[in-house]
Motif scaffolding. Structure first.
Motif, PDB file in Angstrom:
ATOM      1  N   PHE A 123       0.819  -1.202   0.000  1.00  0.00           N
ATOM      2  CA  PHE A 123       0.000   0.000   0.000  1.00  0.00           C
ATOM      3  C   PHE A 123       0.859   1.261   0.000  1.00  0.00           C
ATOM      4  CE2 PHE A 123      -2.589  -3.433   1.592  1.00  0.00           C
ATOM      5  CZ  PHE A 123      -3.774  -3.264   0.884  1.00  0.00           C
ATOM      6  N   ASN A 124       1.423   1.535  -1.166  1.00  0.00           N
ATOM      7  CA  ASN A 124       2.272   2.703  -1.343  1.00  0.00           C
ATOM      8  C   ASN A 124       2.372   3.022  -2.835  1.00  0.00           C
ATOM      9  OD1 ASN A 124       4.792   1.258  -2.464  1.00  0.00           O
ATOM     10  ND2 ASN A 124       4.352   0.146  -0.565  1.00  0.00           N
ATOM     11  N   LYS A 125       2.942   4.152  -3.149  1.00  0.00           N
ATOM     12  CA  LYS A 125       2.994   4.601  -4.539  1.00  0.00           C
ATOM     13  C   LYS A 125       3.974   3.806  -5.395  1.00  0.00           C
ATOM     14  CE  LYS A 125       6.462   8.180  -3.577  1.00  0.00           C
ATOM     15  NZ  LYS A 125       6.736   9.636  -3.595  1.00  0.00           N
ATOM     16  N   TYR A 126       4.813   2.993  -4.765  1.00  0.00           N
ATOM     17  CA  TYR A 126       5.815   2.226  -5.517  1.00  0.00           C
ATOM     18  C   TYR A 126       5.283   0.882  -5.998  1.00  0.00           C
ATOM     19  CZ  TYR A 126       8.691   5.564  -2.941  1.00  0.00           C
ATOM     20  OH  TYR A 126       9.206   6.712  -2.401  1.00  0.00           O
ATOM     21  N   CYS A 127       4.161   0.437  -5.458  1.00  0.00           N
ATOM     22  CA  CYS A 127       3.624  -0.882  -5.796  1.00  0.00           C
ATOM     23  C   CYS A 127       2.658  -0.774  -6.968  1.00  0.00           C
ATOM     24  CB  CYS A 127       2.923  -1.497  -4.586  1.00  0.00           C
ATOM     25  SG  CYS A 127       2.262  -3.146  -4.910  1.00  0.00           S
ATOM     26  N   GLN A 128       3.082  -1.259  -8.114  1.00  0.00           N
ATOM     27  CA  GLN A 128       2.257  -1.191  -9.310  1.00  0.00           C
ATOM     28  C   GLN A 128       1.136  -2.229  -9.300  1.00  0.00           C
ATOM     29  OE1 GLN A 128       2.736   1.375 -11.420  1.00  0.00           O
ATOM     30  NE2 GLN A 128       4.287   1.962  -9.924  1.00  0.00           N
ATOM     31  N   ALA A 129       1.186  -3.182  -8.379  1.00  0.00           N
ATOM     32  CA  ALA A 129       0.144  -4.207  -8.309  1.00  0.00           C
ATOM     33  C   ALA A 129      -1.126  -3.683  -7.643  1.00  0.00           C
ATOM     34  CB  ALA A 129       0.659  -5.425  -7.533  1.00  0.00           C
ATOM     35  N   LEU A 130      -1.025  -2.533  -7.008  1.00  0.00           N
ATOM     36  CA  LEU A 130      -2.170  -1.940  -6.325  1.00  0.00           C
ATOM     37  C   LEU A 130      -3.152  -1.384  -7.362  1.00  0.00           C
ATOM     38  CD1 LEU A 130      -2.833  -1.442  -3.276  1.00  0.00           C
ATOM     39  CD2 LEU A 130      -1.945   0.866  -3.579  1.00  0.00           C
ATOM     40  N   PRO A 131      -4.469  -1.576  -7.166  1.00  0.00           N
ATOM     41  CA  PRO A 131      -5.442  -0.957  -8.078  1.00  0.00           C
ATOM     42  C   PRO A 131      -5.171   0.535  -8.236  1.00  0.00           C
ATOM     43  CG  PRO A 131      -6.559  -2.475  -6.602  1.00  0.00           C
ATOM     44  CD  PRO A 131      -5.136  -2.395  -6.128  1.00  0.00           C
ATOM     45  N   LYS A 132      -5.278   1.050  -9.453  1.00  0.00           N
ATOM     46  CA  LYS A 132      -4.918   2.438  -9.739  1.00  0.00           C
ATOM     47  C   LYS A 132      -5.661   3.437  -8.881  1.00  0.00           C
ATOM     48  CE  LYS A 132      -3.335   1.740 -14.493  1.00  0.00           C
ATOM     49  NZ  LYS A 132      -3.505   2.106 -15.924  1.00  0.00           N
ATOM     50  N   ALA A 133      -6.906   3.137  -8.558  1.00  0.00           N
ATOM     51  CA  ALA A 133      -7.699   4.060  -7.746  1.00  0.00           C
ATOM     52  C   ALA A 133      -7.161   4.187  -6.323  1.00  0.00           C
ATOM     53  CB  ALA A 133      -9.155   3.609  -7.713  1.00  0.00           C
TER      54      ALA A 133
END
Length: 325
Positions: A123-133
């Motif tokens: 849960f951070n801006k570096y994790c591209q696996a997180l849903p874009k929203a």
């Protein structure tokens, strides 16, 4: 020549794996390291090195929180990418389209485990696996980490904030989605090996605040997280339960004895699957009644139970018991 190149490639990969392990263990290692360092420094007072170390710790606590230096930005990114590879992270979102960028969410992540390793990893801006929203989401964690000299800055730069009520309200008021572990450190008192125990039935606070701002609840479960660290919990018959509870309230966490690979702070290398359920829509209520709060809490609990049952086999935890208390 081909054999030599193969050996060099193998050595390179081994070196990268070691570097990744060190980067992943940084978040726990720094806490343990500074704790041991402080104890040793206090023992050797008034030695000049001991005084210098303690003075540096105090300065670190007083130093204002702000934007991360460029070098630290690169390290945080490397640490997150290393963790994703190390745990072979996979993410399932049951309905990507339902998670909208113009809506605020309170993500309820379970379980807490000995250490919620999915929080700083995902849960951070570096994790591209997180849903874009959810790319700008903030993590709410125990305020204790912000009193630890070597911890407060890296965790803040990663997007972690104190879980106090005022911070919770201010983040949602500013249209920031947040993620927290509703069960909190209390789960450490009821967790059992071979089970996933979620302490949720009395956790009405996060639902009440979500209703105050009309933020939707988003159930989320991290399969494999509980296996990243082995643990031993202090308690009866050696230590009275009342003493453990008092220490928990004073420190803000349970003083578990934790260890990873080879008895170090390097976590066990286990696959991790993080599953997002469908959002639970909440109305905006300034003064929700107890019945209304309980209604939406039960919707969240039911959604979490369904999420666990639906995905436990594919995650490799078909034989695990999932329990809500």
């Amino acid at each position: 020549m081909a054999d030599l190149l193969a050996v060099l490639a193998s050595c390179k990969e081994m070196l990268l794996e070691v570097i990744r392990m060190l980067a992943v263990s940084f978040w726990v290692g720094q806490i343990i390291g500074q704790t041991i360092g402080t104890i040793v420094a206090l023992y050797f007072l008034p030695n000049l090195l001991a005084v210098s170390f303690l003075a540096f710790q105090i300065l670190n606590v007083l130093w204002p929180l702000g934007k991360a230096p460029l070098l630290m930005e690169k390290f945080l990114n490397f640490s997150v990418q290393s963790a994703m590879q190390y745990f072979s992270l996979k993410v399932i979102c049951e309905d990507y389209d339902a998670i909208k960028p113009d809506q605020t969410y309170v993500v309820g992540l379970e379980p807490h485990s000995a250490l919620p390793t999915a929080l700083p990893m995902m849960f951070n801006k570096y994790c591209q696996a997180l849903p874009k929203a959810l790319q700008d989401i903030k993590v709410l964690a125990t305020s204790t980490v912000f009193y630890l000299p070597a911890t407060r800055h890296p965790w803040y730069w990663l997007g972690i904030r104190s879980i106090d009520r005022d911070t919770f309200h201010s983040l949602l008021a500013a249209q920031n989605s947040v993620v927290l572990v509703p069960g909190g450190v209390s789960e450490c008192m009821v967790m059992k090996k071979g089970q996933e125990v979620m302490y949720l039935t009395k956790r009405t606070g996060f639902v009440r605040i979500a209703l105050n701002h009309g933020a939707h609840l988003l159930p989320c479960f991290a399969f494999g997280q509980s296996d990243t660290y082995s643990w031993l919990r202090p308690g009866p018959p050696v230590i009275p339960n009342m003493v453990v509870q008092t220490v928990r309230k004073w420190l803000g966490f349970i003083p578990l004895i934790m260890w990873g690979r080879w008895g170090t702070t390097i976590p066990h290398k286990v696959p991790m699957l993080v599953v997002f359920g469908k959002p639970i829509e909440l109305p905006k209520m300034e003064h929700p009644s107890k019945e209304e709060i309980q209604k939406y809490l039960q919707l969240y609990v039911s959604a979490m139970q369904a999420l666990c049952q639906k995905h436990k086999d594919s995650a490799g935890y078909g034989g695990t018991t999932f329990k809500v208390v």
